[in-house]
Write a protein that holds these residues in place. Sequence first.
Motif, PDB file in Angstrom:
ATOM      1  N   VAL A 103       2.364  -4.121  -4.708  1.00  0.00           N
ATOM      2  CA  VAL A 103       1.879  -3.065  -5.598  1.00  0.00           C
ATOM      3  C   VAL A 103       0.555  -3.500  -6.209  1.00  0.00           C
ATOM      4  CG1 VAL A 103       2.382  -1.761  -7.706  1.00  0.00           C
ATOM      5  CG2 VAL A 103       4.225  -2.309  -6.098  1.00  0.00           C
ATOM      6  N   SER A 104      -0.373  -2.553  -6.299  1.00  0.00           N
ATOM      7  CA  SER A 104      -1.661  -2.847  -6.952  1.00  0.00           C
ATOM      8  C   SER A 104      -1.986  -1.707  -7.903  1.00  0.00           C
ATOM      9  CB  SER A 104      -2.777  -2.995  -5.901  1.00  0.00           C
ATOM     10  OG  SER A 104      -2.929  -1.800  -5.155  1.00  0.00           O
ATOM     11  N   PRO A 105      -2.482  -2.040  -9.103  1.00  0.00           N
ATOM     12  CA  PRO A 105      -2.792  -0.992 -10.096  1.00  0.00           C
ATOM     13  C   PRO A 105      -3.973  -0.145  -9.645  1.00  0.00           C
ATOM     14  CG  PRO A 105      -3.510  -3.120 -10.878  1.00  0.00           C
ATOM     15  CD  PRO A 105      -2.774  -3.393  -9.611  1.00  0.00           C
TER      16      PRO A 105
ATOM     17  N   VAL B 264       7.449  -3.902 -14.345  1.00  0.00           N
ATOM     18  CA  VAL B 264       7.758  -2.519 -14.003  1.00  0.00           C
ATOM     19  C   VAL B 264       8.123  -2.416 -12.522  1.00  0.00           C
ATOM     20  CG1 VAL B 264       6.287  -1.534 -15.787  1.00  0.00           C
ATOM     21  CG2 VAL B 264       5.319  -2.020 -13.530  1.00  0.00           C
ATOM     22  N   THR B 265       8.935  -1.414 -12.182  1.00  0.00           N
ATOM     23  CA  THR B 265       9.253  -1.072 -10.793  1.00  0.00           C
ATOM     24  C   THR B 265       8.479   0.183 -10.427  1.00  0.00           C
ATOM     25  OG1 THR B 265      11.476  -2.022 -10.983  1.00  0.00           O
ATOM     26  CG2 THR B 265      11.103  -0.450  -9.200  1.00  0.00           C
TER      27      THR B 265
ATOM     28  N   ARG C  85      -0.629   4.003 -13.291  1.00  0.00           N
ATOM     29  CA  ARG C  85      -0.623   4.517 -11.926  1.00  0.00           C
ATOM     30  C   ARG C  85      -0.925   3.348 -10.973  1.00  0.00           C
ATOM     31  NH1 ARG C  85       1.354   7.753 -14.511  1.00  0.00           N
ATOM     32  NH2 ARG C  85       0.965   9.992 -14.644  1.00  0.00           N
ATOM     33  N   PHE C  86      -0.271   3.395  -9.771  1.00  0.00           N
ATOM     34  CA  PHE C  86      -0.384   2.278  -8.841  1.00  0.00           C
ATOM     35  C   PHE C  86      -0.526   2.791  -7.403  1.00  0.00           C
ATOM     36  CE2 PHE C  86       1.976   0.779 -12.481  1.00  0.00           C
ATOM     37  CZ  PHE C  86       1.465  -0.473 -12.727  1.00  0.00           C
ATOM     38  N   ASP C  87      -1.072   1.899  -6.603  1.00  0.00           N
ATOM     39  CA  ASP C  87      -0.956   2.067  -5.144  1.00  0.00           C
ATOM     40  C   ASP C  87       0.353   1.404  -4.736  1.00  0.00           C
ATOM     41  OD1 ASP C  87      -3.389   3.405  -4.720  1.00  0.00           O
ATOM     42  OD2 ASP C  87      -4.489   1.492  -4.764  1.00  0.00           O
ATOM     43  N   PRO C  88       1.280   2.159  -4.124  1.00  0.00           N
ATOM     44  CA  PRO C  88       2.602   1.591  -3.873  1.00  0.00           C
ATOM     45  C   PRO C  88       2.543   0.461  -2.857  1.00  0.00           C
ATOM     46  CG  PRO C  88       2.380   3.678  -2.746  1.00  0.00           C
ATOM     47  CD  PRO C  88       1.146   3.522  -3.573  1.00  0.00           C
ATOM     48  N   ALA C  89       3.603  -0.320  -2.828  1.00  0.00           N
ATOM     49  CA  ALA C  89       3.720  -1.382  -1.835  1.00  0.00           C
ATOM     50  C   ALA C  89       3.964  -0.766  -0.451  1.00  0.00           C
ATOM     51  CB  ALA C  89       4.867  -2.312  -2.207  1.00  0.00           C
ATOM     52  N   LEU C  90       3.597  -1.522   0.604  1.00  0.00           N
ATOM     53  CA  LEU C  90       3.792  -1.091   1.994  1.00  0.00           C
ATOM     54  C   LEU C  90       4.643  -2.119   2.725  1.00  0.00           C
ATOM     55  CD1 LEU C  90       0.135   0.056   2.900  1.00  0.00           C
ATOM     56  CD2 LEU C  90       2.024   1.473   2.036  1.00  0.00           C
ATOM     57  N   ASN C  91       5.437  -1.649   3.685  1.00  0.00           N
ATOM     58  CA  ASN C  91       6.183  -2.582   4.522  1.00  0.00           C
ATOM     59  C   ASN C  91       5.329  -3.003   5.710  1.00  0.00           C
ATOM     60  OD1 ASN C  91       6.178  -0.326   6.142  1.00  0.00           O
ATOM     61  ND2 ASN C  91       8.379   0.090   5.960  1.00  0.00           N
ATOM     62  N   ASP C  92       5.935  -3.734   6.681  1.00  0.00           N
ATOM     63  CA  ASP C  92       5.161  -4.247   7.818  1.00  0.00           C
ATOM     64  C   ASP C  92       4.565  -3.129   8.664  1.00  0.00           C
ATOM     65  OD1 ASP C  92       5.745  -6.809   7.049  1.00  0.00           O
ATOM     66  OD2 ASP C  92       7.497  -7.020   8.373  1.00  0.00           O
TER      67      ASP C  92
ATOM     68  N   VAL D  66       6.775   1.770   0.134  1.00  0.00           N
ATOM     69  CA  VAL D  66       8.117   1.411  -0.343  1.00  0.00           C
ATOM     70  C   VAL D  66       8.013   1.057  -1.829  1.00  0.00           C
ATOM     71  CG1 VAL D  66       8.955   0.610   1.910  1.00  0.00           C
ATOM     72  CG2 VAL D  66       7.752  -0.986   0.383  1.00  0.00           C
ATOM     73  N   SER D  67       9.177   0.874  -2.452  1.00  0.00           N
ATOM     74  CA  SER D  67       9.209   0.473  -3.873  1.00  0.00           C
ATOM     75  C   SER D  67       8.802  -0.993  -4.006  1.00  0.00           C
ATOM     76  CB  SER D  67      10.602   0.679  -4.448  1.00  0.00           C
ATOM     77  OG  SER D  67      10.938   2.056  -4.416  1.00  0.00           O
ATOM     78  N   GLY D  68       8.163  -1.299  -5.123  1.00  0.00           N
ATOM     79  CA  GLY D  68       7.747  -2.669  -5.414  1.00  0.00           C
ATOM     80  C   GLY D  68       7.720  -2.904  -6.929  1.00  0.00           C
ATOM     81  N   SER D  69       7.483  -4.130  -7.285  1.00  0.00           N
ATOM     82  CA  SER D  69       7.448  -4.473  -8.720  1.00  0.00           C
ATOM     83  C   SER D  69       6.095  -5.070  -9.066  1.00  0.00           C
ATOM     84  CB  SER D  69       8.566  -5.458  -9.062  1.00  0.00           C
ATOM     85  OG  SER D  69       8.428  -6.642  -8.296  1.00  0.00           O
ATOM     86  N   TRP D  70       5.779  -4.985 -10.372  1.00  0.00           N
ATOM     87  CA  TRP D  70       4.480  -5.501 -10.837  1.00  0.00           C
ATOM     88  C   TRP D  70       4.648  -5.921 -12.293  1.00  0.00           C
ATOM     89  CZ3 TRP D  70       0.557  -3.737 -14.306  1.00  0.00           C
ATOM     90  CH2 TRP D  70      -0.701  -4.342 -14.113  1.00  0.00           C
TER      91      TRP D  70
END
Length: 217
Positions: A124-126, A157-158, A192-199, A204-208
Motif C-alpha cells: 500500500v502507498s499513500p 490502518v487496513t 486515500r491510498f493506492d491499494p496493494a497488488l498481488n503477483d 488486494v487488501s493491505g496494511s499501512w
Amino acid sequence: MAYADQQMSGNRVVALIIVALIHVAIGYVLISGLAYEAAKKVVERVTTVDIDEPPPPEEPDEPPPPEPDAPPPPVAPPPPINIAPAPPPIQTQPTIPPPAPPALIVPPPAPPAPPPAPSQARGVSPKGQSRWARRIQENYPSRALREEIQGTVGVRVTVGADGRVSSCSVTASSGSSILDDAACKGMQRYARFDPALNDAGNPVSGSWSTRITYQLN
C-alpha cells in the motif's frame, strides 16, 4: 461343117443353162412351199394348245425378326505368370554370433522452462498524503484544544482494494484517548491510498502504518 458344130455346141450350152435355171426355180418353189406348209402346221399346233397356268404361289408368312446377337462371353485375360528368380544360395555358419547390443538412444535435453513472469506485487502507498494529513491535524479535537492536550499517535490502518481505510488501530498512544480516537477517525475519513497488488497485478487488501502529531501553536 465346123461352123455347124460350133453353132450346135452354143445351142446346147444355152439349153443346159435354161434347164438348170428351170430346176433351180422348181427347187425354190418346192422348198418355199414345203417350208410354208411346215410353218403353218407349227403355227396351228402352237395356237391350238391350251396352256394351263399354275396358280400363283402363296406368299409365305413374314419371318420373325432376327434375335439380336448375344454379346460374346467375357474372356478373362490369362493370369500373369510370375517367374520367380532363382533363390539365392544359402550360406551356413558353423557358429551363431551373439546378438548385437541394443543401440543406446539418448533423448535430447528438454528445453529450459521459460522464466516466470516478474511479480507485480506491491504494498500500500499513500496517495496525496500531505493534503489529507494536514486536514487530519487541522481537525483538532475541541476538547483537546480547551484542555491544551497535544501529542503523537501511532496508527496502523487496513486499506481495501478500493484504496480506502477499512479499519484502524492505535499502535502507539499519545497518552490521550481524545487524540487517539481523533487520529483513527481522521484516517478513515480523509486518508486515500493506492491499494496493494498481488503477483498478477490485481488489487488486494493491505496494511499501512504512520504517526500523526497533534501540536498546539
